[in-house]
Design a protein around this motif. Structure first.
Motif, mmCIF file in Angstrom:
data_model
loop_
_atom_site.group_PDB
_atom_site.id
_atom_site.type_symbol
_atom_site.label_atom_id
_atom_site.label_comp_id
_atom_site.label_asym_id
_atom_site.label_seq_id
_atom_site.Cartn_x
_atom_site.Cartn_y
_atom_site.Cartn_z
ATOM 1 N N THR A 1 9.274 -0.553 -2.618
ATOM 2 C CA THR A 1 8.325 0.179 -3.036
ATOM 3 C C THR A 1 6.762 -0.653 -2.934
ATOM 4 O OG1 THR A 1 9.860 1.309 -4.543
ATOM 5 C CG2 THR A 1 7.315 1.815 -4.832
ATOM 6 N N LEU A 2 7.038 -1.735 -3.444
ATOM 7 C CA LEU A 2 5.828 -2.594 -3.406
ATOM 8 C C LEU A 2 5.313 -2.808 -1.934
ATOM 9 C CD1 LEU A 2 6.385 -4.992 -6.351
ATOM 10 C CD2 LEU A 2 4.430 -3.654 -6.149
ATOM 11 N N LEU A 3 6.260 -3.202 -1.061
ATOM 12 C CA LEU A 3 5.856 -3.347 0.400
ATOM 13 C C LEU A 3 5.138 -2.026 1.075
ATOM 14 C CD1 LEU A 3 8.915 -5.439 1.678
ATOM 15 C CD2 LEU A 3 6.445 -6.142 1.588
ATOM 16 N N ILE A 4 5.923 -0.862 0.754
ATOM 17 C CA ILE A 4 5.297 0.279 1.153
ATOM 18 C C ILE A 4 3.817 0.494 0.656
ATOM 19 C CG2 ILE A 4 5.585 2.726 1.093
ATOM 20 C CD1 ILE A 4 8.494 2.452 1.200
ATOM 21 N N ILE A 5 3.822 0.341 -0.794
ATOM 22 C CA ILE A 5 2.502 0.642 -1.330
ATOM 23 C C ILE A 5 1.543 -0.548 -0.610
ATOM 24 C CG2 ILE A 5 1.024 0.160 -3.462
ATOM 25 C CD1 ILE A 5 3.664 1.221 -4.885
ATOM 26 N N GLY A 6 1.935 -1.907 -0.418
ATOM 27 C CA GLY A 6 0.769 -2.775 0.236
ATOM 28 C C GLY A 6 0.862 -2.516 1.681
ATOM 29 N N LEU B 1 -2.935 -6.444 -0.387
ATOM 30 C CA LEU B 1 -2.623 -7.734 -0.444
ATOM 31 C C LEU B 1 -1.838 -8.186 -1.532
ATOM 32 C CD1 LEU B 1 -2.612 -9.975 1.598
ATOM 33 C CD2 LEU B 1 -4.928 -10.874 0.467
ATOM 34 N N PRO B 2 -2.373 -7.817 -2.943
ATOM 35 C CA PRO B 2 -1.557 -8.227 -3.908
ATOM 36 C C PRO B 2 -0.262 -7.637 -4.145
ATOM 37 C CG PRO B 2 -3.677 -7.630 -4.822
ATOM 38 C CD PRO B 2 -3.591 -7.295 -3.282
ATOM 39 N N CYS B 3 -0.233 -6.379 -3.725
ATOM 40 C CA CYS B 3 1.197 -5.623 -3.620
ATOM 41 C C CYS B 3 2.427 -6.298 -2.738
ATOM 42 C CB CYS B 3 1.154 -4.311 -3.375
ATOM 43 S SG CYS B 3 -0.068 -3.253 -4.403
ATOM 44 N N VAL B 4 1.826 -6.772 -1.517
ATOM 45 C CA VAL B 4 2.695 -7.343 -0.623
ATOM 46 C C VAL B 4 3.140 -8.904 -1.299
ATOM 47 C CG1 VAL B 4 2.835 -8.217 1.674
ATOM 48 C CG2 VAL B 4 1.876 -6.209 1.295
ATOM 49 N N LEU B 5 2.066 -9.623 -1.627
ATOM 50 C CA LEU B 5 2.326 -10.817 -2.256
ATOM 51 C C LEU B 5 3.315 -10.846 -3.353
ATOM 52 C CD1 LEU B 5 -1.068 -12.652 -2.084
ATOM 53 C CD2 LEU B 5 0.778 -12.925 -0.618
ATOM 54 N N SER B 6 3.309 -9.866 -4.301
ATOM 55 C CA SER B 6 4.147 -9.661 -5.267
ATOM 56 C C SER B 6 5.657 -9.492 -5.143
ATOM 57 C CB SER B 6 3.584 -8.716 -6.370
ATOM 58 O OG SER B 6 3.458 -7.332 -5.856
ATOM 59 N N ALA B 7 5.630 -8.591 -3.987
ATOM 60 C CA ALA B 7 6.887 -8.166 -3.222
ATOM 61 C C ALA B 7 7.723 -9.530 -2.808
ATOM 62 C CB ALA B 7 6.910 -7.254 -2.419
ATOM 63 N N ILE B 8 6.766 -10.533 -2.089
ATOM 64 C CA ILE B 8 7.232 -11.847 -1.507
ATOM 65 C C ILE B 8 7.569 -12.668 -3.008
ATOM 66 C CG2 ILE B 8 6.679 -13.816 -0.222
ATOM 67 C CD1 ILE B 8 5.036 -12.022 1.486
ATOM 68 N N VAL B 9 6.935 -12.600 -3.791
ATOM 69 C CA VAL B 9 7.231 -13.404 -4.969
ATOM 70 C C VAL B 9 8.501 -12.893 -5.559
ATOM 71 C CG1 VAL B 9 6.657 -13.938 -7.258
ATOM 72 C CG2 VAL B 9 4.948 -14.129 -5.337
ATOM 73 N N ILE B 10 8.898 -11.627 -5.934
ATOM 74 C CA ILE B 10 10.050 -11.175 -6.272
ATOM 75 C C ILE B 10 11.147 -11.422 -5.595
ATOM 76 C CG2 ILE B 10 11.260 -8.965 -6.895
ATOM 77 C CD1 ILE B 10 8.367 -7.800 -7.721
ATOM 78 N N SER B 11 11.248 -11.328 -4.136
ATOM 79 C CA SER B 11 12.106 -11.668 -3.372
ATOM 80 C C SER B 11 12.587 -13.238 -3.583
ATOM 81 C CB SER B 11 11.870 -11.233 -1.788
ATOM 82 O OG SER B 11 10.806 -12.203 -1.281
ATOM 83 N N PHE B 12 11.397 -14.152 -3.891
ATOM 84 C CA PHE B 12 11.939 -15.413 -3.840
ATOM 85 C C PHE B 12 12.536 -15.725 -5.452
ATOM 86 C CE2 PHE B 12 9.069 -16.277 -0.314
ATOM 87 C CZ PHE B 12 9.855 -17.016 0.340
#
Length: 93
Positions: free
Chosen positions: A30-35, A80-91
């Motif tokens: 969802t965050l990746l789509i929103i981003g 950009l913050p949405c994509v970065l937060s999705a990356i942070v969640i995945s790590f």
């Protein structure tokens, strides 16, 4: 600035929900789509996906160019913050 703060709030909400949720894949998607949707639209608005000749042809009016580039920058900064937060969640998870 509002666009960045809005994207940051959505990203932080996604981070908080991911800590309490068992299924983080849906939150990441969802965050990746929103981003990525605003980032892709921003690329279309700036002409990043066409050649240089077409970009010069599309931006004959400088007022139109400044309006489009301003809106596209806001969309990019929102996504950009949405994509970065999705990356942070995945790590983290």
């Amino acid at each position: 600035m509002r666009s960045f703060l809005t994207g940051l709030v959505i990203g932080v909400i996604g981070l908080v929900i991911s800590f309490f949720s068992q299924d983080t894949d849906k939150i990441i998607y969802t965050l990746l789509i929103i981003g990525f949707i605003p980032i892709i639209i921003s690329g279309f608005m700036t002409g990043a996906y066409v050649s240089g000749d077409r970009v010069r042809g599309n931006y004959t009016d400088s007022k139109d160019f400044s309006g489009r580039s301003g809106r596209s920058a806001k969309l990019f900064v929102f996504g950009l913050p949405c994509v970065l937060s999705a990356i942070v969640i995945s790590f983290i998870v």
